[in-house]
Write an enzyme that holds these catalytic residues in place. Structure first.
Site, PDB file in Angstrom:
ATOM      1  N   LYS A 301       0.780  -1.168   0.033  1.00  0.00           N
ATOM      2  CA  LYS A 301       0.019  -0.031   0.002  1.00  0.00           C
ATOM      3  C   LYS A 301       0.759   1.143  -0.018  1.00  0.00           C
ATOM      4  O   LYS A 301       1.715   1.711   0.943  1.00  0.00           O
ATOM      5  CB  LYS A 301      -0.852  -0.323   1.458  1.00  0.00           C
ATOM      6  CG  LYS A 301      -1.641   1.158   1.373  1.00  0.00           C
ATOM      7  CD  LYS A 301      -2.663   0.989   2.495  1.00  0.00           C
ATOM      8  CE  LYS A 301      -3.177   2.465   2.990  1.00  0.00           C
ATOM      9  NZ  LYS A 301      -4.466   2.346   4.220  1.00  0.00           N
ATOM     10  N   ASP A 306      -2.966   9.977   3.923  1.00  0.00           N
ATOM     11  CA  ASP A 306      -4.351   9.410   4.005  1.00  0.00           C
ATOM     12  C   ASP A 306      -5.161  10.407   4.839  1.00  0.00           C
ATOM     13  O   ASP A 306      -5.067  10.456   6.246  1.00  0.00           O
ATOM     14  CB  ASP A 306      -4.218   8.115   4.530  1.00  0.00           C
ATOM     15  CG  ASP A 306      -5.763   7.636   4.708  1.00  0.00           C
ATOM     16  OD1 ASP A 306      -6.779   8.463   4.230  1.00  0.00           O
ATOM     17  OD2 ASP A 306      -6.150   6.400   5.475  1.00  0.00           O
ATOM     18  N   LYS A 313     -10.998  12.162   8.187  1.00  0.00           N
ATOM     19  CA  LYS A 313     -10.494  11.857   9.448  1.00  0.00           C
ATOM     20  C   LYS A 313     -10.400  12.965  10.466  1.00  0.00           C
ATOM     21  O   LYS A 313     -10.291  13.872  10.111  1.00  0.00           O
ATOM     22  CB  LYS A 313      -9.073  11.338   9.587  1.00  0.00           C
ATOM     23  CG  LYS A 313      -8.833   9.777   8.508  1.00  0.00           C
ATOM     24  CD  LYS A 313      -7.587   9.510   8.747  1.00  0.00           C
ATOM     25  CE  LYS A 313      -7.410   8.079   7.985  1.00  0.00           C
ATOM     26  NZ  LYS A 313      -7.923   7.079   8.780  1.00  0.00           N
ATOM     27  N   ASP A 324       1.220   5.956   5.417  1.00  0.00           N
ATOM     28  CA  ASP A 324       0.370   5.076   5.128  1.00  0.00           C
ATOM     29  C   ASP A 324       0.717   4.455   3.878  1.00  0.00           C
ATOM     30  O   ASP A 324       0.412   3.713   3.063  1.00  0.00           O
ATOM     31  CB  ASP A 324      -1.047   5.818   4.889  1.00  0.00           C
ATOM     32  CG  ASP A 324      -2.031   4.963   5.038  1.00  0.00           C
ATOM     33  OD1 ASP A 324      -2.114   3.766   5.587  1.00  0.00           O
ATOM     34  OD2 ASP A 324      -3.385   5.192   4.334  1.00  0.00           O
ATOM     35  N   ASP A 383     -12.552   6.721   3.385  1.00  0.00           N
ATOM     36  CA  ASP A 383     -11.327   6.471   4.161  1.00  0.00           C
ATOM     37  C   ASP A 383     -10.916   4.922   4.098  1.00  0.00           C
ATOM     38  O   ASP A 383      -9.745   4.585   4.529  1.00  0.00           O
ATOM     39  CB  ASP A 383     -11.700   6.896   5.598  1.00  0.00           C
ATOM     40  CG  ASP A 383     -10.423   6.935   6.512  1.00  0.00           C
ATOM     41  OD1 ASP A 383      -9.141   7.023   5.827  1.00  0.00           O
ATOM     42  OD2 ASP A 383     -10.393   7.013   7.674  1.00  0.00           O
ATOM     43  N   GLU A 385      -9.533   3.461   1.651  1.00  0.00           N
ATOM     44  CA  GLU A 385      -9.018   3.607   0.332  1.00  0.00           C
ATOM     45  C   GLU A 385      -7.756   2.629   0.028  1.00  0.00           C
ATOM     46  O   GLU A 385      -7.419   2.285  -1.015  1.00  0.00           O
ATOM     47  CB  GLU A 385      -8.410   5.056   0.233  1.00  0.00           C
ATOM     48  CG  GLU A 385      -7.002   5.160   0.731  1.00  0.00           C
ATOM     49  CD  GLU A 385      -6.729   4.955   2.331  1.00  0.00           C
ATOM     50  OE1 GLU A 385      -7.768   5.175   2.918  1.00  0.00           O
ATOM     51  OE2 GLU A 385      -5.684   4.695   2.677  1.00  0.00           O
ATOM     52  N   ARG A 387      -7.450  -0.773   0.506  1.00  0.00           N
ATOM     53  CA  ARG A 387      -8.041  -1.919  -0.038  1.00  0.00           C
ATOM     54  C   ARG A 387      -8.504  -1.546  -1.475  1.00  0.00           C
ATOM     55  O   ARG A 387      -8.361  -2.262  -2.412  1.00  0.00           O
ATOM     56  CB  ARG A 387      -9.330  -2.335   0.799  1.00  0.00           C
ATOM     57  CG  ARG A 387     -10.450  -1.481   0.820  1.00  0.00           C
ATOM     58  CD  ARG A 387     -11.478  -1.844   1.903  1.00  0.00           C
ATOM     59  NE  ARG A 387     -10.822  -1.526   3.135  1.00  0.00           N
ATOM     60  CZ  ARG A 387     -11.648  -1.827   4.273  1.00  0.00           C
ATOM     61  NH1 ARG A 387     -12.853  -2.139   4.223  1.00  0.00           N
ATOM     62  NH2 ARG A 387     -11.112  -1.385   5.279  1.00  0.00           N
TER      63      ARG A 387
HETATM   64  N1  BES Z   1      -4.655   3.931   6.797  1.00  0.00           N
HETATM   65  C1  BES Z   1      -5.762   3.658   7.540  1.00  0.00           C
HETATM   66  C2  BES Z   1      -5.643   2.591   8.658  1.00  0.00           C
HETATM   67  C3  BES Z   1      -4.756   3.156   9.749  1.00  0.00           C
HETATM   68  C4  BES Z   1      -5.345   3.361  11.153  1.00  0.00           C
HETATM   69  C5  BES Z   1      -3.423   3.041   9.835  1.00  0.00           C
HETATM   70  C6  BES Z   1      -4.651   3.644  12.048  1.00  0.00           C
HETATM   71  C7  BES Z   1      -2.637   3.312  10.804  1.00  0.00           C
HETATM   72  C8  BES Z   1      -3.019   3.739  12.097  1.00  0.00           C
HETATM   73  C9  BES Z   1      -6.696   3.196   6.698  1.00  0.00           C
HETATM   74  O1  BES Z   1      -7.023   3.816   5.416  1.00  0.00           O
HETATM   75  C10 BES Z   1      -8.237   3.595   7.072  1.00  0.00           C
HETATM   76  O2  BES Z   1      -8.541   4.632   7.253  1.00  0.00           O
HETATM   77  N2  BES Z   1      -9.041   2.559   7.540  1.00  0.00           N
HETATM   78  C11 BES Z   1     -10.236   2.795   8.133  1.00  0.00           C
HETATM   79  C12 BES Z   1     -11.247   1.920   7.259  1.00  0.00           C
HETATM   80  C13 BES Z   1     -12.803   2.165   7.603  1.00  0.00           C
HETATM   81  C14 BES Z   1     -13.053   3.340   7.411  1.00  0.00           C
HETATM   82  C15 BES Z   1     -13.626   0.881   7.171  1.00  0.00           C
HETATM   83  C16 BES Z   1     -10.083   2.468   9.600  1.00  0.00           C
HETATM   84  O3  BES Z   1      -9.550   1.562   9.815  1.00  0.00           O
HETATM   85  O4  BES Z   1     -10.691   3.135  10.232  1.00  0.00           O
HETATM   86 ZN    ZN Z   2      -5.021   4.461   4.611  1.00  0.00          ZN
HETATM   87 MN    MN Z   3      -7.960   5.654   5.053  1.00  0.00          MN
END
Ligand code: BES
Ligand code: ZN
Ligand code: MN
Length: 537
Positions: A301, A306, A313, A324, A383, A385, A387
């Protein structure tokens, strides 16, 4: 201006390495089997095991004029693992100036995992004290041929650890002195030649391997540490290209038009919200004498920042989202190691890179995207993104001929809830492939633990309008994210490593300072060397 200068000098450092041979990049770590008294160094670091003073400590104790025995008696030495105890050498016939004992836990538990950590502690302690020459003693008792101690494995782990201790996160600090570099290091295996069938040559090769793997981990940490304004997708691609090319790996960087020609609607969808164009990095390690299969496909990734996009966020802690792209950095830097170490099979690396921003043309919740493989996705949350870009990335690795897939991503906050900041989640199919990757990760010092990937969870991704949604709600967030990725693996053996909790240390540990950890680089780099057992797994 300062920032700009720092940037330029950094970029040129990497560019300049392009034509260099591996040996000229960093000072090698030396090895010796000399007795301790003969090791000429500023600091002689000895792992210290809790319990009684072993016989071989006697010489050390005498050399310090009894300081070690006194500290053992007073209880000072019984303190914790990773504590450092320093004593000057008073015996003039010894060449070392000082001795340090590093707490290494119980002798019975000592293995490559502890050795690596103890070496990091030793390296950091030496830097703190501005030591110029450090010698790390792999205790002679451990090189005992009667036991089944893996001397090479230990020596490699120590070299990895000493090198990991070189990393400094404060690259943009202008008001403080730059921290002292790692001292010249020697690994001491006293009397190795007499006590072990292992030749010094074999140990030296293991140390060189460890040194390289440590360096590649540090390069990934440098990339992950870089902020979003300096490491845009284009800059990320340029640096990753320089890093991997200098390791003998072929690199191709596709621009937004080429990405569009491939039909990567998921990657392009995420990129829409940003004025920085996306990039797709493709790395190839193709040794002439490699068999046609297997072909390992590594996908990382590469979100250089992000924000969450329109599903933005909260401000608190958002600065952390500059890392990220840690999974992408791990793939790029592992490819360098794979090239330099001459892995015996073909390996393909794919890193989709983009920002996730809420610009005027950004994708919105409810939008439908079409992936390169043909499946349609309803974007419920912008968010989620990672996947999306990985879906197109996995498809492309398959298209380029991968037979076995591993992806690495800071994918879900849910994995941090499940496993905290110590352990990465691993999911995939079939179980035999996931277990194999697990074993390799274990040996490489990357902690991973499996989460289930039962089909029943797939219901959470059902969409009324498209083939699937991109989120499955709060329950089992890491599992539904992995099930989304699975849709793009074409049934190939595939393992997904979720490093959202492990890519960045929020709190310093004795063996891991705050900041980027370089997680997964060594696992990915070691994997292609285990291909012989893949059909059995
Ligand atoms: N990059 C984040 C995941 C993340 C969270 C990395 C905390 C490092 C620390 C990812 O893109 C994300 O935002 N995931 C969301 C998915 C949700 C919207 C289904 C999440 O985990 O909140
Ligand atoms: Zn992310
Ligand atoms: Mn995200």
């Amino acid at each position: 201006m300062q920032l700009y200068k720092a940037l330029r000098s950094r970029a040129t450092t990497i560019e300049d390495n392009t034509e260099m041979s591996p040996a000229t990049i960093a000072t090698p770590i030396a090895c010796t089997d000399a007795p301790l008294a003969a090791v000429d160094t500023d600091l002689l670091m000895v792992p210290w095991f809790s319990g009684a003073l072993p016989a071989e400590m006697a010489g050390l104790d005498e050399a310090t004029g009894g300081e070690i025995a006194r500290a053992a008696a007073s209880g000072e030495l019984t303190k914790g693992t990773f504590d450092v105890f320093l004593a000057p050498v008073v015996d003039r016939s010894w060449k070392a100036r000082r001795v340090a004992l590093v707490g290494a836990g119980k002798a019975d538990d000592f293995g490559t995992g502890v050795a690596r950590k103890v070496a990091i502690v030793a390296g950091l302690a030496a830097r703190q004290r501005h030591v110029e020459r450090l010698a790390f003693v792999l205790r002679s008792g451990l090189a005992d041929p009667s036991g089944d101690v893996d001397v090479r494995g230990l020596a490699q782990a120590v070299a990895e650890g000493l090198t990991l201790a070189e990393f400094s996160a404060g690259v943009y600090k202008t008001l403080e002195d730059t921290p002292s570099a790692l001292p010249l290091c020697t690994i001491v295996l006293p009397g190795l030649a007499d006590t072990s069938p292992e030749s010094m040559g074999g140990v030296e090769a293991a140390v060189a391997r460890g040194r390289l793997l440590g360096e590649c981990s540090n390069l990934a940490r440098e990339l992950a540490n870089e902020p979003g304004n300096t490491l845009t997708p284009r800059e990320f691609a340029a640096r990753a290209q320089a890093i991997a090319r200098s390791g003998g790996v072929t690199v191709e960087v596709l621009d937004e038009r080429q990405i569009e020609a491939l039909g990567m609607g998921l990657l392009l969808g995420v990129a829409r919200g940003s004025s920085e164009p996306p990039r797709l990095m493709v790395f190839r390690h193709e040794p002439a004498d490699a068999p046609a299969t297997p072909v390992l496909g590594l996908v990382g990734k590469g979100i250089t920042f992000d924000t969450g996009g329109i599903s933005i966020k909260p401000a608190d802690g958002m600065e952390r989202m500059k890392d990220d792209m840690a999974g992408g950095a791990a793939v790029a830097c592992a490819m360098r190691a794979i090239g330099m170490l001459g892995a015996p099979i073909r390996v393909i690396g794919v890193v989709p890179a983009t920002e996730n921003m809420p610009g005027g043309r950004a994708i919105k919740p409810g939008d439908i995207l079409k992936s390169a493989e043909g499946k349609t996705v309803e974007v419920i949350n912008t968010d989620a993104e990672g996947r999306l870009v990985l879906g197109d990335g996995l498809w492309y690795a398959r298209k380029l001929g991968a037979t076995h897939l591993v992806d690495v991503a800071t994918l879900t906050g849910a994995v941090v809830v499940a496993l905290g900041k110590i352990t990465s989640g691993i999911l995939g199919a079939p179980d035999s492939w996931v277990s194999h990757v697990r074993r390799v990760a274990d040996r490489a010092g990357d902690r991973v633990w499996p989460l289930p990937l039962f089909d029943e969870y797939r219901d959470q991704l059902k969409s009324e309008i498209a083939d699937m949604t991109n989120t499955g709600g709060r329950p089992a967030g890491s599992i539904t994210a992995a099930l989304f990725l699975k849709e793009f693996t074409g049934g190939l053996p595939w393992a997904h490593i979720d490093i959202a909790g492990t890519a960045w240390a929020d709190e310093a540990k004795p063996y891991l300072p705050k900041g980027p950890s370089g997680v997964a680089v060594r696992t990915l780099a070691e994997l292609p060397f285990t291909a012989e057992s893949w059909n059995k797994s």
